[in-house]
Write a protein that holds these residues in place. Structure first.
Motif, PDB file in Angstrom:
ATOM      1  N   TYR A   1      -4.310  17.397   1.371  1.00  0.00           N
ATOM      2  CA  TYR A   1      -5.752  17.523   1.138  1.00  0.00           C
ATOM      3  C   TYR A   1      -6.172  16.816  -0.147  1.00  0.00           C
ATOM      4  N   HIS A   2      -5.367  16.952  -1.196  1.00  0.00           N
ATOM      5  CA  HIS A   2      -5.726  16.362  -2.480  1.00  0.00           C
ATOM      6  C   HIS A   2      -5.275  14.905  -2.622  1.00  0.00           C
ATOM      7  N   LEU A   3      -4.099  14.581  -2.095  1.00  0.00           N
ATOM      8  CA  LEU A   3      -3.541  13.251  -2.344  1.00  0.00           C
ATOM      9  C   LEU A   3      -4.067  12.175  -1.400  1.00  0.00           C
ATOM     10  N   ALA A   4      -4.309  12.529  -0.136  1.00  0.00           N
ATOM     11  CA  ALA A   4      -4.750  11.519   0.828  1.00  0.00           C
ATOM     12  C   ALA A   4      -6.023  10.793   0.387  1.00  0.00           C
ATOM     13  N   PRO A   5      -7.045  11.486  -0.153  1.00  0.00           N
ATOM     14  CA  PRO A   5      -8.264  10.782  -0.562  1.00  0.00           C
ATOM     15  C   PRO A   5      -8.056   9.768  -1.684  1.00  0.00           C
TER      16      PRO A   5
END
Length: 212
Positions: free
Chosen positions: A26-30
């Protein structure tokens, strides 16, 4: 009844184990979606805010669980988290438009911050994140230097990871060559990685036979 309670606890632990990993995605993909690390001049060199948010959330989970679970169950929740975050960071390279030397430094700072946070929790080096940092350090190279490094240092990553690194180098280095040159380099790189992998596997097999 006791069996039911035990099963319920196992399910809760599994849910926490999975939820923490989903949190990483959730945090790293963006960070990589339509992003460019072609940092110039006075652009920020601090680690990305997604890293800050992730480390805060991981620290919050640690704070809530550290005193509530037995060590074995606590370890299960965080087990393999360094490996997963490293994999997300490495696979994210294919989504980066361009990366400059300053962008490489920023990405390495991202990795270091995350590694430090996890090490404080797990008391482990989290060496998989060393691999993620070394992967992005390859972006300092020129395209042909990448092939030479594989021969000198051996195969450290999956073949597609090397191909994505080469493609990113082509996008980032002016004068790297046209599409035909890039395609030829990719084919050569694939051949080198395959050859070096075979040599390593053969050497390992010979070593096992020798030990027998």
């Amino acid at each position: 009844m006791i069996f039911g309670m035990t099963s319920h606890r196992h399910i809760c632990l599994l849910c926490l184990h999975i939820e923490l990993r989903l949190l990483c995605f959730y945090h790293l993909a963006p960070m990589f979606k339509n992003n460019s690390y072609d940092i110039r001049g006075v652009d920020s060199m601090e680690h990305d805010f997604q890293i800050t948010k992730l480390t805060k959330d991981i620290a919050s989970v640690d704070e809530n669980l550290s005193g509530a679970l037995q060590q074995e169950k606590y370890n299960y929740i965080f087990e393999g988290l360094g490996h997963q975050t490293a994999a997300i960071l490495i696979h994210g390279a294919k989504h980066i438009k361009r990366i400059s030397p300053s962008g490489v430094k920023k990405m390495c700072r991202n990795v270091f911050t995350l590694q430090q946070s996890l090490t404080n929790i797990t008391s482990s080096r989290e060496s998989h994140l060393d691999e993620a940092r070394q992967y992005y350090e390859m972006m300092y190279l020129m395209p042909d230097d990448l092939q030479a490094q594989v021969v000198e240092q051996g195969v450290r990553y999956q073949i597609e990871n090397y191909v994505e690194a080469l493609n990113l180098l082509h996008r980032s280095k002016p004068g790297s060559g046209n599409e035909q040159t890039q395609s030829a380099r990719v084919q050569r790189l694939r051949a080198i990685v395959t050859e070096q992998t075979f040599k390593k596997e053969h050497a390992d097999e010979m070593q096992r036979l020798y030990e027998i």
